[in-house]
Scaffold this motif. Structure first.
Motif, PDB file in Angstrom:
ATOM      1  N   GLU A  80      26.093  44.564  49.397  1.00  0.00           N
ATOM      2  CA  GLU A  80      26.765  43.337  49.007  1.00  0.00           C
ATOM      3  C   GLU A  80      26.272  42.811  47.650  1.00  0.00           C
ATOM      4  O   GLU A  80      26.242  41.610  47.396  1.00  0.00           O
ATOM      5  N   LYS A  81      25.928  43.751  46.766  1.00  0.00           N
ATOM      6  CA  LYS A  81      25.391  43.390  45.451  1.00  0.00           C
ATOM      7  C   LYS A  81      26.344  42.487  44.677  1.00  0.00           C
ATOM      8  O   LYS A  81      25.921  41.559  43.991  1.00  0.00           O
ATOM      9  N   HIS A  82      27.656  42.781  44.746  1.00  0.00           N
ATOM     10  CA  HIS A  82      28.642  42.006  43.985  1.00  0.00           C
ATOM     11  C   HIS A  82      29.488  41.107  44.885  1.00  0.00           C
ATOM     12  O   HIS A  82      30.524  40.600  44.461  1.00  0.00           O
ATOM     13  N   LEU A  83      29.056  40.925  46.116  1.00  0.00           N
ATOM     14  CA  LEU A  83      29.884  40.249  47.121  1.00  0.00           C
ATOM     15  C   LEU A  83      30.299  38.848  46.688  1.00  0.00           C
ATOM     16  O   LEU A  83      31.483  38.494  46.744  1.00  0.00           O
ATOM     17  N   TYR A  84      29.349  38.043  46.245  1.00  0.00           N
ATOM     18  CA  TYR A  84      29.642  36.632  45.999  1.00  0.00           C
ATOM     19  C   TYR A  84      30.489  36.419  44.750  1.00  0.00           C
ATOM     20  O   TYR A  84      31.354  35.536  44.733  1.00  0.00           O
ATOM     21  N   ILE A  85      30.269  37.220  43.732  1.00  0.00           N
ATOM     22  CA  ILE A  85      31.117  37.091  42.548  1.00  0.00           C
ATOM     23  C   ILE A  85      32.535  37.546  42.855  1.00  0.00           C
ATOM     24  O   ILE A  85      33.513  36.966  42.371  1.00  0.00           O
ATOM     25  N   LEU A  86      32.694  38.576  43.705  1.00  0.00           N
ATOM     26  CA  LEU A  86      34.024  39.030  44.101  1.00  0.00           C
ATOM     27  C   LEU A  86      34.745  37.956  44.908  1.00  0.00           C
ATOM     28  O   LEU A  86      35.942  37.706  44.697  1.00  0.00           O
ATOM     29  N   LEU A  87      34.041  37.314  45.829  1.00  0.00           N
ATOM     30  CA  LEU A  87      34.649  36.243  46.619  1.00  0.00           C
ATOM     31  C   LEU A  87      34.996  35.047  45.742  1.00  0.00           C
ATOM     32  O   LEU A  87      36.022  34.393  45.950  1.00  0.00           O
ATOM     33  N   PHE A  88      34.145  34.746  44.771  1.00  0.00           N
ATOM     34  CA  PHE A  88      34.413  33.660  43.833  1.00  0.00           C
ATOM     35  C   PHE A  88      35.696  33.936  43.051  1.00  0.00           C
ATOM     36  O   PHE A  88      36.572  33.075  42.948  1.00  0.00           O
ATOM     37  N   LEU A  89      35.820  35.163  42.512  1.00  0.00           N
ATOM     38  CA  LEU A  89      36.999  35.524  41.729  1.00  0.00           C
ATOM     39  C   LEU A  89      38.252  35.597  42.605  1.00  0.00           C
ATOM     40  O   LEU A  89      39.343  35.196  42.179  1.00  0.00           O
ATOM     41  N   TYR A 135      38.561  33.498  53.261  1.00  0.00           N
ATOM     42  CA  TYR A 135      38.319  34.912  53.553  1.00  0.00           C
ATOM     43  C   TYR A 135      37.308  35.080  54.682  1.00  0.00           C
ATOM     44  O   TYR A 135      37.391  36.044  55.459  1.00  0.00           O
ATOM     45  N   TYR A 136      36.360  34.154  54.786  1.00  0.00           N
ATOM     46  CA  TYR A 136      35.394  34.227  55.890  1.00  0.00           C
ATOM     47  C   TYR A 136      36.102  33.984  57.222  1.00  0.00           C
ATOM     48  O   TYR A 136      35.863  34.714  58.198  1.00  0.00           O
TER      49      TYR A 136
END
Length: 217
Positions: free
Chosen positions: A39-48, A88-89
């Motif tokens: 989940e290295k890029h998880l939060y930026i992907l969810l933000f975008l 999404y959650y």
């Protein structure tokens, strides 16, 4: 699950090319993400993804009728980016719940990871949004616009953007199906059903509430 630090050397190279692998070998990429809780890029992907959904809502809700283009951009970035992930959650939780009826194996967190990476093609449409806003401004968010009666060049540009966004959206849906198939250990057919079940259930419950309201009144 396996520890990411214990990955063999060949998989460490794969880790650096995660987005290329998602586009070219999605099953392999989603297996990697699921097996290693990547989940290295998880939060930026969810933000975008939240930003993108907010811009889409601004267009469908005709926010340009009441807000300036800068207000729409700020609302989409701040509220869409910061709070869009909640949708999404919830959707991931519903997929996990309905998927259990199909003998699905994934939990909410594992499904959320898969969805975030599967949305990568759709997120790329944010790049296309920049020239659209530069060309059309708040007009693209208004109920009344002249896209259909514009000149040939303007119409070609508008429909060109639309087709690209449609392709990216379909691509993301296909990746979501593949990703859910991997994390839930379901067939492609059941994965499609698993993605649609939350929406079907929501519509069903709304219809029940409407019928109950009519009976009461």
């Amino acid at each position: 699950m396996n520890d990411l630090e214990d990955l063999p050397e060949k998989n460490k190279i794969f880790e650096s090319d995660i987005f290329i692998k998602i586009l070219t070998s999605p099953r392999e990429a989603f297996k990697f993400i699921n097996d290693y809780n990547y989940e290295k890029h998880l939060y930026i992907l969810l933000f975008l993804a939240g930003m993108l959904r907010s811009f889409d809502r601004a267009s469908t809700k005709n926010m340009g009728d009441n807000y300036s283009i800068w207000a729409i951009i700020l609302i989409s970035i701040i509220f869409g980016g910061l709070f869009g992930w909640i949708t999404y959650y919830i959707y991931s939780a519903l997929i996990s719940w309905s998927g259990s009826w199909l003998n699905g194996k994934g939990n909410t967190e594992s499904i959320l990871r898969i969805l975030a990476y599967a949305l990568f093609p759709s997120i790329l449409s944010l790049i296309i949004l920049i020239p659209q806003i530069a060309i059309y401004g708040e007009t693209m968010f208004k109920s009344e616009n002249d896209f259909y009666s514009s000149g040939l060049v303007e119409s070609v540009i508008y429909y060109g953007f639309f087709i690209i966004e449609l392709i990216l959206g379909i691509w993301s849906f296909v990746l979501c199906v593949i990703g859910i198939s991997e994390v839930q250990k379901l067939s492609i057919g059941k994965s499609i059903l698993n993605l649609l079940l939350p929406a079907i259930l929501l519509i069903f419950f709304i219809l029940i509430l409407v019928l109950l309201f009519k009976l009461i009144n």
